[in-house]
Enzyme design. Sequence first.
Site, PDB file in Angstrom:
ATOM      1  N   GLU A 179      43.842  43.818  37.871  1.00 35.95           N
ATOM      2  CA  GLU A 179      43.657  45.157  38.461  1.00 35.95           C
ATOM      3  C   GLU A 179      44.997  45.862  38.670  1.00 35.95           C
ATOM      4  O   GLU A 179      45.106  47.074  38.481  1.00 35.95           O
ATOM      5  CB  GLU A 179      42.893  45.049  39.781  1.00 35.95           C
ATOM      6  CG  GLU A 179      41.441  44.649  39.562  1.00 35.95           C
ATOM      7  CD  GLU A 179      40.682  44.514  40.870  1.00 35.95           C
ATOM      8  OE1 GLU A 179      41.090  43.664  41.693  1.00 35.95           O
ATOM      9  OE2 GLU A 179      39.713  45.255  41.078  1.00 35.95           O
ATOM     10  N   GLU A 184      36.313  37.847  39.546  1.00 32.93           N
ATOM     11  CA  GLU A 184      35.787  37.867  40.922  1.00 32.93           C
ATOM     12  C   GLU A 184      34.333  37.440  41.028  1.00 32.93           C
ATOM     13  O   GLU A 184      33.932  36.815  42.020  1.00 32.93           O
ATOM     14  CB  GLU A 184      35.932  39.278  41.526  1.00 32.93           C
ATOM     15  CG  GLU A 184      37.366  39.669  41.863  1.00 32.93           C
ATOM     16  CD  GLU A 184      38.098  40.359  40.729  1.00 32.93           C
ATOM     17  OE1 GLU A 184      37.649  40.253  39.569  1.00 32.93           O
ATOM     18  OE2 GLU A 184      39.129  40.997  40.992  1.00 32.93           O
ATOM     19  N   GLY A 233      42.862  40.558  41.068  1.00 36.72           N
ATOM     20  CA  GLY A 233      43.810  41.611  41.442  1.00 36.72           C
ATOM     21  C   GLY A 233      45.026  41.682  40.526  1.00 36.72           C
ATOM     22  O   GLY A 233      45.664  42.730  40.434  1.00 36.72           O
ATOM     23  N   ALA A 238      44.060  37.880  44.618  1.00 35.07           N
ATOM     24  CA  ALA A 238      44.191  37.725  46.073  1.00 35.07           C
ATOM     25  C   ALA A 238      44.530  36.282  46.405  1.00 35.07           C
ATOM     26  O   ALA A 238      44.091  35.361  45.712  1.00 35.07           O
ATOM     27  CB  ALA A 238      42.883  38.112  46.747  1.00 35.07           C
TER      28      ALA A 238
HETATM   29  N1  COA Z   1      45.383  32.140  45.781  1.00 31.95           N
HETATM   30  C1  COA Z   1      46.081  31.156  46.386  1.00 31.95           C
HETATM   31  N2  COA Z   1      46.642  30.143  45.693  1.00 31.95           N
HETATM   32  C2  COA Z   1      46.499  30.159  44.361  1.00 31.95           C
HETATM   33  C3  COA Z   1      45.783  31.166  43.680  1.00 31.95           C
HETATM   34  C4  COA Z   1      45.212  32.189  44.465  1.00 31.95           C
HETATM   35  N3  COA Z   1      44.562  33.196  43.892  1.00 31.95           N
HETATM   36  N4  COA Z   1      45.811  30.893  42.355  1.00 31.95           N
HETATM   37  C5  COA Z   1      46.536  29.755  42.223  1.00 31.95           C
HETATM   38  N5  COA Z   1      46.941  29.329  43.416  1.00 31.95           N
HETATM   39  C6  COA Z   1      47.737  28.140  43.713  1.00 31.95           C
HETATM   40  C7  COA Z   1      46.909  26.867  43.554  1.00 31.95           C
HETATM   41  O1  COA Z   1      46.131  26.621  44.700  1.00 31.95           O
HETATM   42  C8  COA Z   1      48.011  25.824  43.348  1.00 31.95           C
HETATM   43  O2  COA Z   1      48.596  25.525  44.583  1.00 31.95           O
HETATM   44  P1  COA Z   1      48.620  23.966  45.092  1.00 31.95           P
HETATM   45  O3  COA Z   1      49.533  23.296  44.118  1.00 31.95           O
HETATM   46  O4  COA Z   1      49.174  24.079  46.474  1.00 31.95           O
HETATM   47  O5  COA Z   1      47.223  23.493  45.023  1.00 31.95           O
HETATM   48  C9  COA Z   1      49.042  26.619  42.532  1.00 31.95           C
HETATM   49  O6  COA Z   1      48.774  27.992  42.757  1.00 31.95           O
HETATM   50  C10 COA Z   1      48.950  26.342  41.059  1.00 31.95           C
HETATM   51  O7  COA Z   1      47.612  26.585  40.663  1.00 31.95           O
HETATM   52  P2  COA Z   1      46.709  25.511  39.878  1.00 31.95           P
HETATM   53  O8  COA Z   1      45.273  25.819  40.117  1.00 31.95           O
HETATM   54  O9  COA Z   1      47.166  24.123  40.196  1.00 31.95           O
HETATM   55  O10 COA Z   1      47.151  25.853  38.390  1.00 31.95           O
HETATM   56  P3  COA Z   1      46.239  25.859  37.092  1.00 31.95           P
HETATM   57  O11 COA Z   1      47.159  26.205  35.980  1.00 31.95           O
HETATM   58  O12 COA Z   1      45.427  24.619  37.002  1.00 31.95           O
HETATM   59  O13 COA Z   1      45.197  27.073  37.309  1.00 31.95           O
HETATM   60  C11 COA Z   1      44.525  29.317  37.869  1.00 31.95           C
HETATM   61  C12 COA Z   1      45.679  28.371  37.506  1.00 31.95           C
HETATM   62  C13 COA Z   1      45.173  30.661  38.198  1.00 31.95           C
HETATM   63  C14 COA Z   1      43.583  29.453  36.687  1.00 31.95           C
HETATM   64  C15 COA Z   1      43.736  28.765  39.069  1.00 31.95           C
HETATM   65  O14 COA Z   1      44.650  28.448  40.095  1.00 31.95           O
HETATM   66  C16 COA Z   1      42.750  29.758  39.605  1.00 31.95           C
HETATM   67  O15 COA Z   1      41.656  29.877  39.098  1.00 31.95           O
HETATM   68  N6  COA Z   1      43.112  30.500  40.680  1.00 31.95           N
HETATM   69  C17 COA Z   1      42.250  31.460  41.306  1.00 31.95           C
HETATM   70  C18 COA Z   1      42.366  32.774  40.571  1.00 31.95           C
HETATM   71  C19 COA Z   1      41.313  33.759  41.017  1.00 31.95           C
HETATM   72  O16 COA Z   1      40.132  33.495  41.022  1.00 31.95           O
HETATM   73  N7  COA Z   1      41.777  34.956  41.377  1.00 31.95           N
HETATM   74  C20 COA Z   1      40.918  36.024  41.773  1.00 31.95           C
HETATM   75  C21 COA Z   1      40.956  36.138  43.246  1.00 31.95           C
HETATM   76  S1  COA Z   1      39.871  37.431  43.778  1.00 31.95           S
END
Ligand code: COA
Length: 260
Positions: free
Chosen positions: A114, A134, A111, A66
Amino acid sequence: MAEDVLLMEEKNGVVQLTLNRPAVMNAFNFEMLRALAGAIETLRFRSDVRVVIITGAGEKAFCAGADLKERAGLSPVQVKEFIFTIRNLFTTIEDLNKPVIAAVNGIALGGGTELALACDIRLAAASASMGLTETRLAIIPGAGGTQRLPRLVGRGKAKELIFTGKRVSAEDALAIGLVNQVCAPEALLDACQAMAAEICETGPIAIAQAKYAINRGLETDLHTGLAIESNAYWLTIPTKDRLEGLAAFREKRKPVYKGE
Ligand code: COA
């Protein structure tokens, strides 16, 4: 004009849908949910489309779940609406009358995993990493993850993954049966297309019925499952394609199936 959040390409009866929000790792906002739902609804009635492949834009991510930036601005009721929409969308994908292959080209969290679980077959790039993370956000998987993951990998592994919220590598995902195959990143889409091409050689009604029988049969006892299989088989008997299969065998040629 803003870029389309969902890209659609088609060739030889295979449609590739690409989640296209690479700046946020292809995370789902409402707009992308609606775009994917619209595409799936259309594909259901496209008899010329035999297989759907879903992947993510860019090299880093399949889908990071999400959109947590959008989520931060949603009211509790809007969060409920999001979860309701994404859960139903993934069920629609699972129920689509043609095979859906997930090309997991990178990070697939929440997601994202999922969505892959709702697909029929999952191929992953060696660089992919998957997980239902999550619980680390003090919520639970809400788009089928608590149900589909244990059905695929068993309840012990599913509980381990959901309770810890940890990520697994593509190789580990393969070892627990979460993905069917691991490929070099640059070979992933070709591998999905090759599998899709093999599916395209089969009878469309047979595939729709086999998918139905497997999906519905797994959710019931063996005897009911066998009755579902029997009914699904019966539907293939009056088809022109079945007679074409027999004729092609007799004439030592490739069958030409029309889904009739
Ligand atoms: N929603 C919105 N933006 C997201 C996102 C999400 N789920 N996952 C990544 N992004 C964005 C980051 O905020 C970043 O944007 P920014 O440059 O404007 O800050 C960009 O994508 C790149 O992500 P970043 O965190 O810098 O890359 P990374 O390689 O260090 O880490 C992840 C990648 C996916 C591990 C980390 O972003 C993360 O943990 N995201 C959340 C994933 C999550 O928990 N999903 C479940 C949701 S219920």
